[in-house]
Scaffold this motif. Structure first.
Motif, mmCIF file in Angstrom:
data_model
loop_
_atom_site.group_PDB
_atom_site.id
_atom_site.type_symbol
_atom_site.label_atom_id
_atom_site.label_comp_id
_atom_site.label_asym_id
_atom_site.label_seq_id
_atom_site.Cartn_x
_atom_site.Cartn_y
_atom_site.Cartn_z
ATOM 1 N N GLN A 150 0.959 -1.310 0.238
ATOM 2 C CA GLN A 150 0.530 0.328 0.285
ATOM 3 C C GLN A 150 0.665 0.836 -0.290
ATOM 4 O O GLN A 150 2.227 0.997 0.114
ATOM 5 C CB GLN A 150 -1.071 0.050 1.447
ATOM 6 C CG GLN A 150 -1.633 -1.028 1.172
ATOM 7 C CD GLN A 150 -3.053 -1.259 2.960
ATOM 8 O OE1 GLN A 150 -2.477 -0.806 3.247
ATOM 9 N NE2 GLN A 150 -3.849 -2.052 2.597
ATOM 10 N N SER A 151 0.200 2.283 -0.340
ATOM 11 C CA SER A 151 1.171 3.686 -0.373
ATOM 12 C C SER A 151 1.833 3.364 1.169
ATOM 13 O O SER A 151 1.195 3.928 2.308
ATOM 14 C CB SER A 151 0.224 4.580 -0.694
ATOM 15 O OG SER A 151 1.012 5.941 -0.436
ATOM 16 N N THR B 17 8.073 -1.620 -13.034
ATOM 17 C CA THR B 17 7.949 -2.167 -11.453
ATOM 18 C C THR B 17 7.664 -1.110 -10.700
ATOM 19 O O THR B 17 7.285 -0.819 -9.892
ATOM 20 C CB THR B 17 8.315 -3.358 -11.259
ATOM 21 O OG1 THR B 17 7.780 -4.689 -12.340
ATOM 22 C CG2 THR B 17 7.476 -4.196 -9.744
ATOM 23 N N LYS C 19 8.483 2.421 -11.407
ATOM 24 C CA LYS C 19 7.796 3.211 -11.693
ATOM 25 C C LYS C 19 6.554 3.211 -11.161
ATOM 26 O O LYS C 19 5.703 4.755 -10.254
ATOM 27 C CB LYS C 19 7.701 3.503 -12.806
ATOM 28 C CG LYS C 19 6.922 4.725 -13.729
ATOM 29 C CD LYS C 19 7.359 4.922 -15.132
ATOM 30 C CE LYS C 19 6.844 6.237 -15.739
ATOM 31 N NZ LYS C 19 5.946 6.253 -16.895
ATOM 32 N N GLU C 20 6.243 2.093 -11.825
ATOM 33 C CA GLU C 20 4.708 1.740 -11.119
ATOM 34 C C GLU C 20 4.763 2.126 -9.217
ATOM 35 O O GLU C 20 3.551 2.676 -8.728
ATOM 36 C CB GLU C 20 3.747 0.267 -11.044
ATOM 37 C CG GLU C 20 3.843 0.050 -12.411
ATOM 38 C CD GLU C 20 3.278 -1.154 -13.311
ATOM 39 O OE1 GLU C 20 4.008 -2.046 -12.650
ATOM 40 O OE2 GLU C 20 3.497 -1.079 -14.023
ATOM 41 N N TRP C 21 5.469 1.140 -8.505
ATOM 42 C CA TRP C 21 5.560 1.867 -7.012
ATOM 43 C C TRP C 21 5.545 2.901 -6.715
ATOM 44 O O TRP C 21 4.742 3.684 -6.007
ATOM 45 C CB TRP C 21 6.838 0.590 -6.579
ATOM 46 C CG TRP C 21 6.400 -0.733 -7.040
ATOM 47 C CD1 TRP C 21 4.970 -1.111 -6.559
ATOM 48 C CD2 TRP C 21 7.430 -1.695 -5.835
ATOM 49 N NE1 TRP C 21 5.013 -2.850 -6.946
ATOM 50 C CE2 TRP C 21 6.594 -3.563 -6.122
ATOM 51 C CE3 TRP C 21 8.602 -1.718 -6.078
ATOM 52 C CZ2 TRP C 21 7.346 -4.438 -5.736
ATOM 53 C CZ3 TRP C 21 9.256 -3.261 -5.276
ATOM 54 C CH2 TRP C 21 8.503 -4.012 -5.355
ATOM 55 N N GLN C 22 6.620 3.845 -7.172
ATOM 56 C CA GLN C 22 6.691 5.259 -7.314
ATOM 57 C C GLN C 22 5.564 6.105 -7.234
ATOM 58 O O GLN C 22 4.888 6.863 -6.695
ATOM 59 C CB GLN C 22 7.930 5.357 -7.746
ATOM 60 C CG GLN C 22 7.902 7.047 -7.822
ATOM 61 C CD GLN C 22 9.060 7.461 -8.823
ATOM 62 O OE1 GLN C 22 8.677 7.042 -9.761
ATOM 63 N NE2 GLN C 22 9.883 8.647 -7.981
ATOM 64 N N GLU C 23 4.292 5.179 -8.074
ATOM 65 C CA GLU C 23 3.341 6.524 -8.553
ATOM 66 C C GLU C 23 2.534 5.867 -7.300
ATOM 67 O O GLU C 23 1.429 7.080 -6.974
ATOM 68 C CB GLU C 23 2.947 6.141 -10.047
ATOM 69 C CG GLU C 23 3.874 6.791 -11.186
ATOM 70 C CD GLU C 23 3.540 6.578 -12.222
ATOM 71 O OE1 GLU C 23 2.330 5.470 -12.400
ATOM 72 O OE2 GLU C 23 4.152 6.730 -13.264
ATOM 73 N N SER C 24 2.985 5.207 -6.875
ATOM 74 C CA SER C 24 1.325 4.214 -5.943
ATOM 75 C C SER C 24 2.140 4.760 -5.003
ATOM 76 O O SER C 24 1.588 4.605 -3.366
ATOM 77 C CB SER C 24 1.152 2.636 -5.975
ATOM 78 O OG SER C 24 0.989 2.528 -6.781
ATOM 79 N N GLY C 25 3.304 5.393 -4.225
ATOM 80 C CA GLY C 25 3.678 5.499 -2.802
ATOM 81 C C GLY C 25 4.472 4.736 -2.264
ATOM 82 O O GLY C 25 4.892 4.909 -0.950
ATOM 83 N N ILE C 26 4.946 3.950 -3.433
ATOM 84 C CA ILE C 26 5.701 2.495 -2.741
ATOM 85 C C ILE C 26 7.656 2.865 -2.713
ATOM 86 O O ILE C 26 7.462 3.005 -3.688
ATOM 87 C CB ILE C 26 5.195 1.495 -2.573
ATOM 88 C CG1 ILE C 26 3.436 1.094 -2.923
ATOM 89 C CG2 ILE C 26 6.027 0.347 -2.500
ATOM 90 C CD1 ILE C 26 3.143 0.446 -3.161
#
Length: 228
Positions: free
Chosen positions: A67-68, A90, A92-99
């Motif tokens: 989760q974020s 991946t 990049k996706e985590w970064q955009e999700s706050g991970i």
């Protein structure tokens, strides 16, 4: 906000050794340096790096929980990802999700925290992919060499041969009657017969029921042998 570690080894032999313990120690240590406490370490033992993270037993659990505000920690980039492209996408996706992602090999800062970290991640991801490509190439060359020497590389024995032995020591021995049928296949193919037509002739003349695919494979194998 949770902190998760992930360890992975590609063979069960490694899982029984010290590799997983070493990865865990490194994860705990770098988390301490970053001022974090690891809540749980997920472990994939005997799982190839070619399997996507979300499709691994423990990796899938980890991905489902993220989760974020969470942080993922691993010892090396290839413990998580199967290629440079997979890693970069991946992350990049985590970064955009706050991970956040911390990789021990890159230091205690998240890999997206600075330009240097991002550069190192990109370079080392590609290095990891290159190393896997080399391993795959060596395996392909090994299989080709074994096949050229009459070794069996897996599956049922092709038409014209019988399998002798098991495992890595398995070899192929020609079956005389089937080899004569292949000789006939070669002759018919040279005269322009279709694969299905050849299969029907072999059935009528030799009593062997073979598919047109088996005929194609037998002709291909005979061609490879003649080149050697």
């Amino acid at each position: 906000m949770a902190v998760y570690g992930l360890t992975r080894v590609s063979t069960l032999d490694q899982a029984e050794g010290t590799s997983l313990d070493e990865q865990e120690r490194k994860i705990e240590a770098i988390a301490t340096v970053a001022g974090l406490s690891v809540d749980h370490i997920f472990t994939d033992a005997g799982i190839s790096g070619s399997v996507p993270l979300s499709e691994r037993p423990a990796g899938g659990e980890l991905v489902a929980l993220l989760q974020s505000g969470d942080t993922v920690v691993c010892s090396k980039i290839d413990r998580l990802f199967r290629s440079a492209a997979d890693a970069l996408t991946t992350v990049k996706e985590w970064q955009e999700s706050g991970i956040d992602l911390i990789v021990v090999a890159f230091g205690a800062d998240p890999v997206t925290a600075s330009g240097t970290s991002k550069l190192m991640m990109g370079i080392l991801s590609m290095v990891a992919e290159f190393e896997r490509d080399l391993i795959r190439e060596r395996m392909d060359e090994g299989r080709a060499a074994k096949k050229a020497k009459g070794g069996h590389i897996g599956g049922t024995a092709p038409f014209g041969f019988r399998k002798l032995g098991e495992g890595r020591g398995a070899m192929l021995e020609p079956v005389e009657a089937e080899q004569r049928a292949i000789d006939r296949m070669v002759s018919l193919k040279a005269k322009g017969s279709s694969l299905r037509g050849i299969a029907e002739t072999v059935k009528n003349e030799f009593g062997f029921v073979v598919s047109h695919v088996a005929v194609k494979n037998a002709l291909s194998r005979r061609g490879e042998q003649n080149k050697c």
